[in-house]
Scaffold this motif. Sequence first.
Motif, short mmCIF file in Angstrom:
data_model
loop_
_atom_site.label_atom_id
_atom_site.label_comp_id
_atom_site.label_asym_id
_atom_site.label_seq_id
_atom_site.Cartn_x
_atom_site.Cartn_y
_atom_site.Cartn_z
N ALA A 166 -31.19 15.58 -39.96
CA ALA A 166 -32.12 16.40 -39.17
C ALA A 166 -31.46 17.63 -38.58
CB ALA A 166 -32.74 15.56 -38.05
N GLY A 167 -30.12 17.69 -38.63
CA GLY A 167 -29.43 18.83 -38.06
C GLY A 167 -29.32 18.73 -36.55
N TYR A 168 -29.07 19.86 -35.93
CA TYR A 168 -28.92 19.89 -34.49
C TYR A 168 -29.31 21.27 -33.98
CZ TYR A 168 -24.45 22.07 -35.76
OH TYR A 168 -23.50 22.88 -36.29
N CYS A 169 -29.32 21.44 -32.67
CA CYS A 169 -29.74 22.70 -32.07
C CYS A 169 -28.67 23.16 -31.08
CB CYS A 169 -31.07 22.52 -31.34
SG CYS A 169 -31.68 24.02 -30.52
N MET A 170 -28.37 24.46 -31.14
CA MET A 170 -27.44 25.07 -30.20
C MET A 170 -28.20 25.97 -29.24
SD MET A 170 -24.47 23.85 -30.94
CE MET A 170 -23.55 24.89 -29.78
N GLU A 171 -27.90 25.85 -27.97
CA GLU A 171 -28.47 26.75 -26.97
C GLU A 171 -27.42 27.77 -26.56
OE1 GLU A 171 -30.09 24.63 -23.68
OE2 GLU A 171 -31.66 23.64 -24.87
N TYR A 199 -31.27 35.84 -21.59
CA TYR A 199 -32.18 34.75 -21.91
C TYR A 199 -31.44 33.62 -22.62
CZ TYR A 199 -36.54 37.14 -20.68
OH TYR A 199 -37.57 37.74 -20.00
N THR A 200 -31.95 32.42 -22.44
CA THR A 200 -31.45 31.27 -23.21
C THR A 200 -32.27 31.14 -24.48
OG1 THR A 200 -30.70 30.10 -21.23
CG2 THR A 200 -31.09 28.78 -23.21
N VAL A 201 -31.58 31.07 -25.61
CA VAL A 201 -32.25 30.96 -26.90
C VAL A 201 -31.78 29.70 -27.59
CG1 VAL A 201 -32.52 33.46 -27.13
CG2 VAL A 201 -30.50 32.33 -28.10
N GLU A 251 -30.10 17.75 -29.58
CA GLU A 251 -30.60 17.24 -30.86
C GLU A 251 -31.80 18.02 -31.37
OE1 GLU A 251 -29.05 14.97 -32.73
OE2 GLU A 251 -27.53 15.17 -31.17
N GLN A 252 -32.69 18.44 -30.45
CA GLN A 252 -33.90 19.15 -30.84
C GLN A 252 -34.03 20.43 -30.02
OE1 GLN A 252 -36.00 18.28 -33.29
NE2 GLN A 252 -34.93 16.38 -33.77
N CYS A 253 -34.46 21.50 -30.68
CA CYS A 253 -34.69 22.76 -29.97
C CYS A 253 -35.97 22.67 -29.15
CB CYS A 253 -34.79 23.93 -30.95
SG CYS A 253 -33.24 24.32 -31.81
N SER A 254 -35.94 23.22 -27.94
CA SER A 254 -37.12 23.16 -27.08
C SER A 254 -37.46 24.50 -26.45
CB SER A 254 -36.91 22.11 -25.98
OG SER A 254 -35.76 22.44 -25.20
N CYS A 255 -36.88 25.59 -26.97
CA CYS A 255 -37.18 26.91 -26.43
C CYS A 255 -38.56 27.38 -26.90
CB CYS A 255 -36.12 27.92 -26.90
SG CYS A 255 -34.45 27.58 -26.29
N PRO A 256 -39.15 28.34 -26.20
CA PRO A 256 -40.42 28.92 -26.68
C PRO A 256 -40.23 29.49 -28.09
CG PRO A 256 -39.94 29.64 -24.44
CD PRO A 256 -38.72 28.94 -24.91
N ALA A 257 -41.32 29.60 -28.83
CA ALA A 257 -41.25 30.03 -30.23
C ALA A 257 -40.56 31.38 -30.38
CB ALA A 257 -42.65 30.08 -30.82
N VAL A 258 -40.81 32.31 -29.44
CA VAL A 258 -40.23 33.65 -29.58
C VAL A 258 -38.72 33.66 -29.32
CG1 VAL A 258 -42.36 34.89 -29.05
CG2 VAL A 258 -40.82 34.21 -27.18
N HIS A 259 -38.20 32.55 -28.74
CA HIS A 259 -36.78 32.45 -28.48
C HIS A 259 -36.15 31.32 -29.30
CE1 HIS A 259 -37.57 34.45 -24.33
NE2 HIS A 259 -37.35 35.35 -25.26
N SER A 260 -36.80 30.98 -30.41
CA SER A 260 -36.30 29.92 -31.29
C SER A 260 -35.91 30.54 -32.64
CB SER A 260 -37.37 28.85 -31.51
OG SER A 260 -37.66 28.19 -30.28
N PHE A 261 -34.69 30.28 -33.06
CA PHE A 261 -34.15 30.85 -34.28
C PHE A 261 -33.45 29.78 -35.09
CE2 PHE A 261 -33.91 33.82 -30.69
CZ PHE A 261 -34.81 34.77 -31.10
N ILE A 262 -32.98 30.15 -36.27
CA ILE A 262 -32.21 29.25 -37.08
C ILE A 262 -31.00 29.97 -37.64
CG2 ILE A 262 -34.12 27.73 -37.74
CD1 ILE A 262 -34.26 29.26 -40.41
#
Length: 264
Positions: A166-171, A199-201, A251-262
């Motif tokens: 599932a990968g992971y998420c970095m803030e 901002y936190t992304v 484990e999972q990204c929880s930022c708003p959509a406009v601050h969510s990237f890959i």
Amino acid sequence: MRTLWMALCALARLWPGALAGCADAGRCCPGRDPACFAHGWRQDRVYGTCFCDQACRLTGDCCFDYSRACPARPCIVGEWSPWSGCADQCRPTARVRRRAVRQKPRNGGEPCPALEERAGCLEYATRQGQDCGHAFVPAFITTSAFNKERTRQAASPQWSTDTEDAGYCMEFKTESLTPHCATENRPLTRWMQYLREGYTVCVGCQPPAMNSASLRCSGDGLDSDGNQTLHWQAIGNPRCQGTWKKVRRVEQCSCPAVHSFIFI
């Protein structure tokens, strides 16, 4: 209007040719064309020289039958083609998709929309199937919406269809960015406008950006203690880049959509 039309019909019986207009002249012209005229009644109820060009709507000297003889026809385009592959392997580049015009606009109809779109991409395998693309120091990012389109197997042969990591998420907290990010207004690069200092992304690490051996993404900053300044670059506009610092791994990204990237 009905009374005027009845009067014109009566006049036509008394004076043959009085209703000559665009249809009788066989004319419908784009833009402003002084040679595109006829002799008859105008829409402003003046008899004499009237015009059958597209600009007559603005100048108010159209022939009485212009709307009927020269109806506006909008541009009609086909469906988007599938996205092309990346223009090159093992380095940030672009992919493209196109659509064709099925009907050109006429007589002031709606103009054609964009016929080509480009977006950034990065291939992680050579044409010979060798893994590559993970040696870059900066973090290459794009909008999280792109993850809906890419497939693991197509982008990297190192990942099989049975892989279910599932990968992971970095803030990260953004420290700086170039002004070129805010000026992007193309449909597929508009997401760069939402990058802001302070901002936190969230940046997701998933295959094929995730290395199949290390299970990490290039530039993820996982080894940073949080004080180290890390570099990132937006795919699709190499002049949109900046720095950030690691906040944490989740484990999972929880930022708003406009601050969510890959990572890409």
